[in-house]
Motif scaffolding. Structure first.
Motif, PDB file in Angstrom:
ATOM      1  N   ALA A 175       0.817  -1.218   0.000  1.00 51.28           N
ATOM      2  CA  ALA A 175       0.000   0.000   0.000  1.00 51.28           C
ATOM      3  C   ALA A 175       0.850   1.267   0.000  1.00 51.28           C
ATOM      4  O   ALA A 175       0.332   2.371  -0.119  1.00 51.28           O
ATOM      5  CB  ALA A 175      -0.916   0.003   1.221  1.00 51.28           C
ATOM      6  N   ASN A 176       2.152   1.095   0.141  1.00 53.85           N
ATOM      7  CA  ASN A 176       3.035   2.252   0.281  1.00 53.85           C
ATOM      8  C   ASN A 176       4.226   2.186  -0.672  1.00 53.85           C
ATOM      9  O   ASN A 176       5.375   2.217  -0.243  1.00 53.85           O
ATOM     10  CB  ASN A 176       3.503   2.399   1.733  1.00 53.85           C
ATOM     11  CG  ASN A 176       2.403   2.908   2.640  1.00 53.85           C
ATOM     12  OD1 ASN A 176       2.078   4.097   2.628  1.00 53.85           O
ATOM     13  ND2 ASN A 176       1.800   2.004   3.393  1.00 53.85           N
ATOM     14  N   GLY A 177       3.922   2.070  -1.948  1.00 55.21           N
ATOM     15  CA  GLY A 177       4.985   2.217  -2.947  1.00 55.21           C
ATOM     16  C   GLY A 177       5.507   0.940  -3.567  1.00 55.21           C
ATOM     17  O   GLY A 177       6.193   0.989  -4.585  1.00 55.21           O
ATOM     18  N   CYS A 178       5.202  -0.207  -2.965  1.00 51.01           N
ATOM     19  CA  CYS A 178       5.737  -1.459  -3.515  1.00 51.01           C
ATOM     20  C   CYS A 178       4.804  -2.053  -4.571  1.00 51.01           C
ATOM     21  O   CYS A 178       3.605  -2.214  -4.334  1.00 51.01           O
ATOM     22  CB  CYS A 178       5.950  -2.496  -2.411  1.00 51.01           C
ATOM     23  SG  CYS A 178       7.460  -2.241  -1.483  1.00 51.01           S
ATOM     24  N   GLY A 228      14.111  -1.042   1.265  1.00 48.64           N
ATOM     25  CA  GLY A 228      12.759  -0.748   0.792  1.00 48.64           C
ATOM     26  C   GLY A 228      11.686  -1.013   1.840  1.00 48.64           C
ATOM     27  O   GLY A 228      10.565  -0.504   1.727  1.00 48.64           O
ATOM     28  N   ASN A 229      12.002  -1.784   2.878  1.00 44.95           N
ATOM     29  CA  ASN A 229      11.060  -1.954   3.983  1.00 44.95           C
ATOM     30  C   ASN A 229      10.706  -0.625   4.638  1.00 44.95           C
ATOM     31  O   ASN A 229       9.661  -0.512   5.275  1.00 44.95           O
ATOM     32  CB  ASN A 229      11.641  -2.889   5.050  1.00 44.95           C
ATOM     33  CG  ASN A 229      11.519  -4.353   4.677  1.00 44.95           C
ATOM     34  OD1 ASN A 229      10.448  -4.926   4.789  1.00 44.95           O
ATOM     35  ND2 ASN A 229      12.613  -4.944   4.211  1.00 44.95           N
ATOM     36  N   CYS A 230      11.610   0.347   4.499  1.00 47.34           N
ATOM     37  CA  CYS A 230      11.348   1.669   5.095  1.00 47.34           C
ATOM     38  C   CYS A 230      11.310   2.795   4.056  1.00 47.34           C
ATOM     39  O   CYS A 230      10.758   3.851   4.333  1.00 47.34           O
ATOM     40  CB  CYS A 230      12.398   1.970   6.160  1.00 47.34           C
ATOM     41  SG  CYS A 230      12.184   0.977   7.658  1.00 47.34           S
ATOM     42  N   THR A 231      11.897   2.566   2.873  1.00 45.60           N
ATOM     43  CA  THR A 231      11.954   3.632   1.860  1.00 45.60           C
ATOM     44  C   THR A 231      10.962   3.395   0.723  1.00 45.60           C
ATOM     45  O   THR A 231      11.038   4.056  -0.316  1.00 45.60           O
ATOM     46  CB  THR A 231      13.360   3.721   1.230  1.00 45.60           C
ATOM     47  OG1 THR A 231      13.621   2.487   0.521  1.00 45.60           O
ATOM     48  CG2 THR A 231      14.449   3.963   2.265  1.00 45.60           C
ATOM     49  N   MET A 254       9.176   6.369  -1.108  1.00 46.75           N
ATOM     50  CA  MET A 254      10.061   7.174  -1.947  1.00 46.75           C
ATOM     51  C   MET A 254      10.502   6.385  -3.194  1.00 46.75           C
ATOM     52  O   MET A 254      10.618   6.951  -4.287  1.00 46.75           O
ATOM     53  CB  MET A 254      11.270   7.605  -1.113  1.00 46.75           C
ATOM     54  CG  MET A 254      12.275   8.452  -1.839  1.00 46.75           C
ATOM     55  SD  MET A 254      11.646  10.076  -2.308  1.00 46.75           S
ATOM     56  CE  MET A 254      11.911  10.934  -0.746  1.00 46.75           C
ATOM     57  N   CYS A 255      10.733   5.091  -3.026  1.00 48.37           N
ATOM     58  CA  CYS A 255      11.046   4.241  -4.195  1.00 48.37           C
ATOM     59  C   CYS A 255       9.895   4.321  -5.203  1.00 48.37           C
ATOM     60  O   CYS A 255      10.115   4.456  -6.417  1.00 48.37           O
ATOM     61  CB  CYS A 255      11.221   2.780  -3.781  1.00 48.37           C
ATOM     62  SG  CYS A 255      12.691   2.403  -2.824  1.00 48.37           S
ATOM     63  N   PRO A 286       5.750   6.153   6.253  1.00 53.97           N
ATOM     64  CA  PRO A 286       4.287   6.294   6.165  1.00 53.97           C
ATOM     65  C   PRO A 286       3.656   5.759   7.452  1.00 53.97           C
ATOM     66  O   PRO A 286       4.258   4.950   8.153  1.00 53.97           O
ATOM     67  CB  PRO A 286       3.913   5.399   4.972  1.00 53.97           C
ATOM     68  CG  PRO A 286       5.177   5.162   4.222  1.00 53.97           C
ATOM     69  CD  PRO A 286       6.291   5.259   5.227  1.00 53.97           C
ATOM     70  N   ALA A 287       2.460   6.241   7.773  1.00 50.97           N
ATOM     71  CA  ALA A 287       1.777   5.790   8.995  1.00 50.97           C
ATOM     72  C   ALA A 287       1.538   4.281   8.970  1.00 50.97           C
ATOM     73  O   ALA A 287       1.306   3.694   7.905  1.00 50.97           O
ATOM     74  CB  ALA A 287       0.442   6.522   9.126  1.00 50.97           C
TER      75      ALA A 287
END
Lengths: 306, 306
Positions: B36-39, B215-218, B221-222, B302-303
Motif C-alpha cells: 500500500a506504500n509504494g511497492c 525498501g522496507n522503510c523507503t 520514496m522508491c 508512512p503511517a
C-alpha cells in the motif's frame, strides 16, 4: 556418558543410489569398514559427506537407521550445525536420542561477518533448546567453506560459560599455527586437525588427532601413524611422511568425487561415483590421472567386502 | 500465468514474537503495508527476511498462512533456494501450490567455488522435480553473502536451455556495471537492482526495478521515483537523489536490525525489534544514531495502522 573420541576419524562419505537417494546400507557398511581399518571414530554428515546437499528430513531418517544399525555409538560423531537454530536443535536432539553424544557444529553459515555476540547467541540458544547434559559439542572451523570462522575470543567465552559442553574443534583451515595455538591456549579442548597431513604435528602440539575427508581412503595409514605415536615408536615420522605424500596427491582433486572414484574401483560398485550437485563425478581423464598419481605414492586401499 | 512483477519490491522483513517464533499476522500486515506504500511487489524469505535463520518447517507453515491471507499472489515472490535440492524443491513446490508463481533462488551456498556445470546440475535437478510450467524463476546473485556468484556464461546457458523459466535476477552485488551488463546482454531477462540506490540507473539501463532490503522503510520514496520515471517526469533525478541519500544513511547499519528499529518506533510495537541470531537488535546508542542520521536526510515512514 561415553568417553570422548580421540585419534583418527574420517569425515565419512555418504553413498548414493543411482536416483541420488541416500544408499543407507552402503553408507553404514562404509562406516563400518572405516572403523575396521584405522579409524577410532567416524564423523557422519561433514562437508565431504555432502551433508549440506541433503535435506533435513533425509538426515533425520538416516540417523534413525544409524541408531538401529548396531554401529558403536561411542565411536560416531554427527554433523548437526545448520544455518537456523531450529534445524540445528532438531538434528542435535535426534543425535542424542539415538544414543550418540558427539555433535560437530558449523556456525550459522549464510549470514557473513556475524559478530561474536551473534554467534554466541546462536549457540546459547541451541544449547538451551537441546538441554541435554550428555551433549559433547565440537566446533567446525572451516573458514574456506563456511566463510564464518570461530575466533579464539569466542571459543574462550564458550569454554568459560558452558563448562564441559564444548569439547573440541575440527580445524579444517589448513593453518597449523591456529591448531597449535588452540591446543596450547585451551587445555582439555580437543583439537583435531582437519587434515591428516598434520596428524603427527597436532599430536605433538597437544592436539588429539585428525578428522579428515581423505581419511575415507587413507584411514589405515592414519591409524598406523597414530599407533606409532602412541607407542613412542621411532618410525612415526617416516609413516607420517608417507601419509603426507598420499594426502598431498589426493588433495589435488575434489575430495568427495575423488574418494568415491577410488572406492568405486576397489569395490567394483560403480554407484560409489554418485555425488549430488553442486559436486560432479570426476571426468574420465581426471580419474585416470588420480589413479596414476596415487600409484606414484604407493597408495593402496584395504580390501572392501562385497 | 500471471504477469511478471516489475518496479519496486521490498525484501520484506519477518516479524518475530518475543519467543522468536514467526509473528505470522505481523509479517502479513507488514507485507500489506508495503504493497500500500509504494511497492509493486514484495519478496518474502530474502536475506533481510532472515529466511536462512528459519527452519524449512517454519517456512512451509508460513507459506500456508500466506496462501490463505488474501494478499495478492501475483505481487509476491518467495525465496526458495536452499543448499540442498530436496529442500529447494519442497519450498518451490509449496510456493506454486499456494498460487504464487515467482521464486527467487539462491545457489546452493555451502560448497564454495562450485563449477558452472555443478550449479547447472543443481538447478536442472530442481526444475525436473518441481516440473511446473507456471514457475517464474529469478536468480539471487549476492556474492558477498552467498559467496557463490552466477556467471554470465551460466545465465546464458539457463536462458538457452530453459526458455521462459529463468525470468530475471536480483543483483545484490552492489556492482552497477554487472546489472547494466546483464540488462544489455540478456533481453527479456528482468534485472532488479539489489539496492534502490540504483533504481533509476537500472531502469535507464533496461532493467525493470529494484528488490531492496531498505525498501522496507523507503518504499514510498522508491515508488515516487518509479512513478516519475514511468511518467517521464522531470523530477525523477531529484527524487532519486533524495532516495539515494536515505539509502546511504541506512546502509551504515545492519539492515534487518535497523529497519526493525525504525518500524518499532513508528508502530509503537517493541516486538518489531526481535531478530534471530546471528543478528542482534541495535544497541541503544546505535539506535539513537540511526534516528539522528535519518532525520538529517528528511526520512519519514508512512503511517502504520495499529
Amino acid at each position: 556418558m561415553s568417553e570422548r573420541i580421540k585419534g583418527v576419524m574420517a569425515a565419512g562419505l555418504t553413498a548414493f543410489n543411482d536416483d541420488l537417494s541416500i544408499d543407507v546400507q552402503g553408507t553404514i557398511a562404509h562406516t563400518q569398514w572405516l572403523l575396521a581399518n584405522g579409524c577410532d571414530g567416524v564423523l557422519i554428515f561433514g562437508t565431504t559427506g555432502e551433508a549440506n546437499s541433503l535435506s533435513l528430513a533425509e538426515r533425520m531418517a538416516f540417523l534413525d537407521a544409524l541408531g538401529a544399525s548396531g554401529l558403536p555409538k561411542d565411536r560416531l560423531m554427527i554433523g548437526t550445525g545448520c544455518c537456523s537454530v531450529p534445524d540445528s536443535v532438531e538434528l542435535t536432539s535426534k543425535t542424542l536420542e539415538i544414543g550418540i553424544e558427539s555433535a560437530l557444529m558449523l556456525p550459522p553459515f549464510y549470514y557473513k561477518n556475524p559478530s561474536d555476540d551473534g554467534l554466541y547467541a546462536h549457540f546459547a540458544r541451541v544449547l538451551e533448546k537441546v538441554a541435554d547434559p550428555k551433549l559433547k559439542l565440537y566446533l567446525y572451523h572451516f573458514p574456506q567453506m563456511s566463510a564464518v570462522p570461530f575466533s579464539h575470543e569466542l571459543i574462550g567465552r564458550f569454554l568459560a560459560d558452558f563448562p564441559g559442553v564444548f569439547c573440541g574443534v575440527k580445524d579444517s583451515s589448513g593453518d597449523f599455527e591456529n591448531m597449535k595455538a588452540m591446543a596450547a591456549k585451551f587445555p582439555g579442548f580437543d583439537v583435531f586437525a582437519g587434515t591428516e597431513r598434520y596428524l603427527l604435528d597436532t599430536l605433538k602440539a597437544g592436539g588429539v588427532g585428525t578428522i579428515t575427508a581423505t581419511g575415507n581412503c587413507t584411514s589405515a595409514m592414519c591409524g598406523a601413524v597414530y599407533a606409532a605415536w602412541k607407542a613412542g615408536a621411532p618410525d612415526a615420522e617416516r609413516l607420517q611422511e608417507e601419509l603426507t605424500a598420499q594426502r598431498l596427491a589426493l588433495q589435488n582433486f575434489p575430495a568427495a568425487a575423488a574418494l568415491k572414484e577410488l572406492l568405486a574401483r576397489e569395490s567394483g560398485r560403480p554407484s560409489w561415483r554418485n555425488v549430488r550437485a553442486p559436486f560432479l563425478p570426476l571426468a574420465a581423464e581426471r580419474a585416470e590421472q588420480l589413479v596414476a598419481d596415487m600409484k606414484k605414492v604407493d597408495f593402496r586401499l584395504p580390501a572392501i567386502a562385497a
